[in-house]
Design an enzyme around this catalytic site. Structure first.
Site, mmCIF file in Angstrom:
data_model
loop_
_atom_site.group_PDB
_atom_site.id
_atom_site.type_symbol
_atom_site.label_atom_id
_atom_site.label_comp_id
_atom_site.label_asym_id
_atom_site.label_seq_id
_atom_site.Cartn_x
_atom_site.Cartn_y
_atom_site.Cartn_z
ATOM 1 N N LYS A 101 0.837 -1.215 0.000
ATOM 2 C CA LYS A 101 0.000 0.000 0.000
ATOM 3 C C LYS A 101 0.867 1.258 0.000
ATOM 4 O O LYS A 101 0.849 2.070 0.941
ATOM 5 C CB LYS A 101 -0.947 0.035 1.193
ATOM 6 N N ASP A 122 2.943 7.498 -1.165
ATOM 7 C CA ASP A 122 3.723 8.738 -1.055
ATOM 8 C C ASP A 122 3.977 9.320 -2.450
ATOM 9 O O ASP A 122 3.516 8.782 -3.461
ATOM 10 C CB ASP A 122 5.044 8.424 -0.325
HETATM 11 P P1 BMP Z 1 -7.926 -10.729 7.702
HETATM 12 O O1 BMP Z 1 -8.744 -11.644 6.741
HETATM 13 O O2 BMP Z 1 -7.137 -11.517 8.683
HETATM 14 O O3 BMP Z 1 -8.765 -9.668 8.339
HETATM 15 O O4 BMP Z 1 -6.794 -10.012 6.807
HETATM 16 C C1 BMP Z 1 -7.103 -9.151 5.760
HETATM 17 C C2 BMP Z 1 -5.869 -8.729 5.044
HETATM 18 O O5 BMP Z 1 -6.256 -7.878 3.959
HETATM 19 C C3 BMP Z 1 -4.894 -7.945 5.879
HETATM 20 O O6 BMP Z 1 -3.585 -8.255 5.446
HETATM 21 C C4 BMP Z 1 -5.201 -6.498 5.551
HETATM 22 O O7 BMP Z 1 -4.053 -5.686 5.658
HETATM 23 C C5 BMP Z 1 -5.673 -6.583 4.122
HETATM 24 N N1 BMP Z 1 -6.688 -5.566 3.739
HETATM 25 C C6 BMP Z 1 -7.894 -5.465 4.394
HETATM 26 O O8 BMP Z 1 -8.203 -6.218 5.303
HETATM 27 N N2 BMP Z 1 -8.789 -4.488 4.002
HETATM 28 C C7 BMP Z 1 -8.533 -3.622 2.999
HETATM 29 O O9 BMP Z 1 -9.377 -2.806 2.669
HETATM 30 C C8 BMP Z 1 -7.310 -3.742 2.317
HETATM 31 C C9 BMP Z 1 -6.397 -4.715 2.688
HETATM 32 O O10 BMP Z 1 -5.276 -4.861 2.015
#
Ligand code: BMP
Length: 479
Positions: A313, A316
């Site tokens: 992500k 900058d």
């Molecule tokens: P989890 O299913 O454990 O909540 O993980 C989701 C993953 O997706 C994390 O690595 C998070 O940084 C990423 N993510 C997210 O959850 N929501 C977004 O809008 C964008 C993401 O990259």
């Protein structure tokens, strides 16, 4: 007796071999003719399969994390299954009578219980969900609470949704689509039978739910193109590779392995890698990073045929992200097929990242929408993100999104915030099921983190997510 193997694939084959699953023409209780029939009563004659059933059901129970005091099997087939689980894991069991006795206590529920106890229902096969519901009602009449049920096999004909509407969450060990895809892959079923069975499921749902195809997908304005078609028609080579992998592995699942330990990351990638199209990393979470980790990750990507997505992500000005992408200690561009960027700095961010990534054949996703509550990536911001992606398709391969943003087939929509158990975490993450992510939010790829990595059995969970995501995709094609 042959020693039967222990994973889900072996298990499905075992069920097929002992004729607990049959294909042909069968008249069901309802009078409908079905191309598939499950007769799980037969498993009582195969102690090793009984053991497998109990173990797999237990894995699923553990994965859901649901709390309960006792277990009740839906009579009759699930009674011995419930017995095995209760005996092995030391839970009291309740038995529901089919009819009340006409002498003695006239009780419908046998066993010791108290008002307010929570009971988990165990069932062998769910079609409409009515048997689970009847058992739940008998328990509830005794003031026993029922909120969860575990089924060995979900025929995916609407039972899960019907039970959910009645306040009972249903978790399945396997689904009919998973049975079909496994047996087809192992050349035990030909595609005619698979097609006929898939059609039957879609035409015989018990919740009046229309197949989730382009007719019902209001967020999509275009015909859904299959992975195979996209693997040929998409213009970016990386997108073509992605869709080829998705078609070959029958997976639209990206696993997000968010951990602090390199060995944990690599072990998880090795275990889950065969079942996903993408492994997503947050490489800066590692406490023990060395460049060997990314070398090994690349080796695993080759071994298991997945792409690597570093969820960096970037956010900058161009000059800064150029160096961050190419250099520093992580040298992201050298190993990650895909990365992503916030559109907030303006299109300079894409031009800068493209300078580094394009010559290497890399691709970038624009974070157009987010899953977290109260996020600001909405409205005009999202519209701007879409414009930025569409204007830079030589390097931008799609979006991180929560809805279908472009009709353009070249742009892949990847959706995080996915978990079989809907809800969220304590820090603002919000979850939908894989089914909703694909059919309602228009995801091409579902991103799952803790739903898999935090499960007691990550491999089993990955298979469950893979199946759920992929069958939603097949439904979207009208299959
Ligand atoms: P989890 O299913 O454990 O909540 O993980 C989701 C993953 O997706 C994390 O690595 C998070 O940084 C990423 N993510 C997210 O959850 N929501 C977004 O809008 C964008 C993401 O990259």
């Amino acid at each position: 007796m042959a020693n039967r193997g222990g994973n889900l694939e072996d298990f499905i084959v075992n069920l097929f071999e002992i004729e607990a699953i049959k294909f042909g023409t069968f008249k069901l209780k309802s009078g409908i003719e079905s191309p598939v029939y499950f007769d799980l009563r037969v498993i009582v004659s195969f102690p090793d399969v009984m053991n497998q059933v109990a173990a797999l059901m237990w894995n699923t129970i553990e994965r859901t994390g649901c709390k309960f005091k006792s277990i009740c099997g839906v009579p009759y087939t699930a009674l011995p299954i419930a017995t095995c689980i209760c005996v092995q894991h030391n839970y009291p069991m309740l038995i529901r009578r089919k009819e009340a006795k006409d002498y003695g206590t006239r009780r419908m529920i046998e066993g010791r219980y108290e008002e307010g106890d929570v009971c988990l229902i165990v069932e062998d096969v769910v079609t409409s969900g009515s048997s689970v519901h009847e058992t739940a009602e008998s328990l509830q009449n005794e003031k026993i609470q029922v909120t969860n049920a575990i089924v060995l096999l979900d025929r995916e004909q609407g039972g899960k949704a019907a039970l959910e509407r009645k306040g009972i969450k249903l978790y399945s060990v396997i689904t009919l689509s998973q049975v079909l895809s496994t047996l087809q892959r192992l050349n035990k079923l030909d595609s005619d039978i698979v097609d006929r069975t898939n059609r039957f499921i879609q035409d015989n749902r018990f919740d009046g739910h229309v197949a989730v195809n382009n007719k019902s997908n209001s967020s999509s304005t275009t015909k859904v193109m299959s992975h195979k078609e996209r693997a040929v028609k998409c213009s970016h080579p990386l997108v073509r590779s992605l869709y080829t992998i998705m078609a070959d592995k029958e997976s639209n699942l990206c696993v997000s392995i968010d951990c602090a330990s390199s060995s944990e990351l690599l072990q998880m990638a090795d275990k889950i890698g065969p079942h996903v199209c993408i492994v997503k990393t947050h490489i800066d979470m590692l406490e023990d990073f060395t460049s060997d980790v990314t070398k090994e990750l690349q080796r695993l990507a080759d071994k298991h045929n997945f792409l690597i997505f570093e969820d960096r992500k970037f956010g900058d000005i161009g000059k800064t992200v150029h160096t961050q992408y190419e250099g520093g200690m992580y040298k992201i561009s050298s190993w990650a097929h895909i990365t992503n960027a916030h559109p907030v700095p303006g299109s300079g961010i894409v031009s800068a990242l493209a300078e580094v990534g394009k010559p290497l054949g890399r691709g970038c996703l624009i974070v157009a929408e987010m899953s977290s509550s109260g996020n600001l990536a909405t409205g005009d911001y999202t519209k701007g993100a879409v414009k930025m992606a569409e204007a830079n398709k030589d390097f931008v391969i799609g979006y991180i999104s929560q809805s279908r943003l472009s009709a353009d087939h070249d742009l892949v929509h990847m959706t995080p915030g996915v978990k079989i158990q809907m809800g969220g975490d304590s820090l603002g993450q919000q979850y939908v099921t894989p089914q909703i992510a694909v059919s309602e939010k228009g995801a091409d790829v579902v991103i799952v983190g803790r739903g898999i990595t935090g499960a007691a059995d990550p491999l089993g969970a990955a298979l469950e997510y893979k199946q759920a995501g992929y069958s939603a995709y097949l439904n979207s094609l009208g299959h």
